[in-house]
Design a protein around this motif. Structure first.
Motif, PDB file in Angstrom:
ATOM      1  N   THR A  29     -20.077  74.931 -15.148  1.00 52.66           N
ATOM      2  CA  THR A  29     -21.093  74.083 -14.522  1.00 52.66           C
ATOM      3  C   THR A  29     -20.438  72.952 -13.737  1.00 52.66           C
ATOM      4  O   THR A  29     -20.829  72.654 -12.604  1.00 52.66           O
ATOM      5  CB  THR A  29     -22.046  73.518 -15.589  1.00 52.66           C
TER       6      THR A  29
ATOM      7  N   ASP B  72     -25.097  81.874  -5.913  1.00 47.35           N
ATOM      8  CA  ASP B  72     -26.468  81.608  -6.352  1.00 47.35           C
ATOM      9  C   ASP B  72     -26.497  80.454  -7.355  1.00 47.35           C
ATOM     10  O   ASP B  72     -27.324  79.546  -7.247  1.00 47.35           O
ATOM     11  CB  ASP B  72     -27.081  82.870  -6.958  1.00 47.35           C
ATOM     12  N   ALA B  73     -25.590  80.482  -8.312  1.00 47.45           N
ATOM     13  CA  ALA B  73     -25.552  79.410  -9.321  1.00 47.45           C
ATOM     14  C   ALA B  73     -25.173  78.071  -8.678  1.00 47.45           C
ATOM     15  O   ALA B  73     -25.721  77.025  -9.045  1.00 47.45           O
ATOM     16  CB  ALA B  73     -24.566  79.771 -10.433  1.00 47.45           C
TER      17      ALA B  73
ATOM     18  N   ASN C 198     -28.081  76.560  -6.741  1.00 49.20           N
ATOM     19  CA  ASN C 198     -29.238  76.244  -7.585  1.00 49.20           C
ATOM     20  C   ASN C 198     -28.764  75.658  -8.902  1.00 49.20           C
ATOM     21  O   ASN C 198     -29.020  76.229  -9.972  1.00 49.20           O
ATOM     22  CB  ASN C 198     -30.063  77.514  -7.827  1.00 49.20           C
TER      23      ASN C 198
ATOM     24  N   ASP D 150     -31.152  75.411 -11.767  1.00 46.49           N
ATOM     25  CA  ASP D 150     -31.827  76.657 -12.154  1.00 46.49           C
ATOM     26  C   ASP D 150     -31.113  77.274 -13.359  1.00 46.49           C
ATOM     27  O   ASP D 150     -30.005  77.797 -13.236  1.00 46.49           O
ATOM     28  CB  ASP D 150     -31.825  77.613 -10.963  1.00 46.49           C
ATOM     29  N   THR D 151     -31.756  77.225 -14.502  1.00 46.89           N
ATOM     30  CA  THR D 151     -31.135  77.757 -15.718  1.00 46.89           C
ATOM     31  C   THR D 151     -30.951  79.271 -15.643  1.00 46.89           C
ATOM     32  O   THR D 151     -30.036  79.814 -16.261  1.00 46.89           O
ATOM     33  CB  THR D 151     -31.943  77.385 -16.971  1.00 46.89           C
ATOM     34  N   ASP D 152     -31.806  79.955 -14.888  1.00 47.75           N
ATOM     35  CA  ASP D 152     -31.663  81.405 -14.746  1.00 47.75           C
ATOM     36  C   ASP D 152     -30.398  81.752 -13.965  1.00 47.75           C
ATOM     37  O   ASP D 152     -29.691  82.710 -14.300  1.00 47.75           O
ATOM     38  CB  ASP D 152     -32.881  82.012 -14.040  1.00 47.75           C
ATOM     39  N   ALA D 153     -30.077  80.980 -12.926  1.00 51.59           N
ATOM     40  CA  ALA D 153     -28.866  81.228 -12.142  1.00 51.59           C
ATOM     41  C   ALA D 153     -27.628  80.973 -12.998  1.00 51.59           C
ATOM     42  O   ALA D 153     -26.665  81.753 -12.960  1.00 51.59           O
ATOM     43  CB  ALA D 153     -28.856  80.344 -10.897  1.00 51.59           C
TER      44      ALA D 153
ATOM     45  N   ALA E  25     -27.511  81.195 -16.256  1.00 50.11           N
ATOM     46  CA  ALA E  25     -27.483  82.269 -17.253  1.00 50.11           C
ATOM     47  C   ALA E  25     -26.932  83.558 -16.651  1.00 50.11           C
ATOM     48  O   ALA E  25     -26.186  84.294 -17.312  1.00 50.11           O
ATOM     49  CB  ALA E  25     -28.887  82.500 -17.816  1.00 50.11           C
ATOM     50  N   ALA E  26     -27.262  83.836 -15.395  1.00 52.71           N
ATOM     51  CA  ALA E  26     -26.736  85.039 -14.733  1.00 52.71           C
ATOM     52  C   ALA E  26     -25.212  84.971 -14.622  1.00 52.71           C
ATOM     53  O   ALA E  26     -24.523  85.975 -14.834  1.00 52.71           O
ATOM     54  CB  ALA E  26     -27.369  85.204 -13.353  1.00 52.71           C
TER      55      ALA E  26
ATOM     56  N   ARG F 274     -23.208  83.239 -16.676  1.00 52.95           N
ATOM     57  CA  ARG F 274     -22.680  83.426 -18.034  1.00 52.95           C
ATOM     58  C   ARG F 274     -22.729  84.895 -18.431  1.00 52.95           C
ATOM     59  O   ARG F 274     -21.792  85.411 -19.043  1.00 52.95           O
ATOM     60  CB  ARG F 274     -23.451  82.554 -19.023  1.00 52.95           C
ATOM     61  N   GLN F 275     -23.795  85.591 -18.091  1.00 49.69           N
ATOM     62  CA  GLN F 275     -23.910  87.014 -18.402  1.00 49.69           C
ATOM     63  C   GLN F 275     -22.826  87.808 -17.683  1.00 49.69           C
ATOM     64  O   GLN F 275     -22.255  88.739 -18.249  1.00 49.69           O
ATOM     65  CB  GLN F 275     -25.294  87.549 -18.015  1.00 49.69           C
TER      66      GLN F 275
END
Length: 140
Positions: free
Chosen positions: A17, A68-69, A72, A75-78, A80-81, A83-84
């Motif tokens: 981050t 993307d991360a 954004n 954006d917690t989804d970005a 998380a993507a 991290r995944q």
């Protein structure tokens, strides 16, 4: 998924981050900067280790996830993507797990007690920048 991989990604998360915040989408292409704090530079190194161990198609996919991360940050989804993506890379590559383990600081074991006493004292387990004087404005 192994607890080791989950632990590595959880430990790496704040560094990733910080790197995205400091370097933005160029985190994979920019050289390490002395003007950026140690946390951000470690995050950049982690992303580089993952990126360079991937094939050409996977590198392109990782670049898209990183951009993307970075674009954004809230954006917690970005996040998380990303991290995944790192988790998947770690599952597929034991040598990558070893490299990442060596890069990350060893977590403290047992309780940590931090005490500050006195006027303008600062207490933290890790400090990258601390300014306690009057009228000082950090470089921006």
């Amino acid at each position: 998924m192994s607890a080791e991989i989950v632990g590595l990604v959880e430990q790496a998360g704040p560094y990733l981050t910080a790197a995205l915040g400091a370097y933005g989408g160029a985190v994979l292409t920019r050289a390490e900067s002395t003007a950026v704090d140690a946390t951000s530079n470690l995050g950049r190194r982690i992303l580089h280790v993952v990126w360079r161990r991937r094939g050409e198609a996977e590198q392109a996919a990782m670049e898209a996830v990183v951009h993307d991360a970075a674009e954004n940050l809230e954006d917690t989804d970005a996040a998380a993507a990303l991290r995944q993506y790192v988790k998947r890379a770690l599952r597929e590559d034991a040598e990558l797990r070893r490299e990442l383990t060596e890069l990350l600081p060893t977590p403290a074991t047992g309780p940590v007690t931090i005490t500050a006493s006195g006027e303008r004292s600062i207490a933290a387990q890790t400090i990258t920048t601390a300014i306690t004087g009057d009228g000082h404005h950090p470089d921006r």
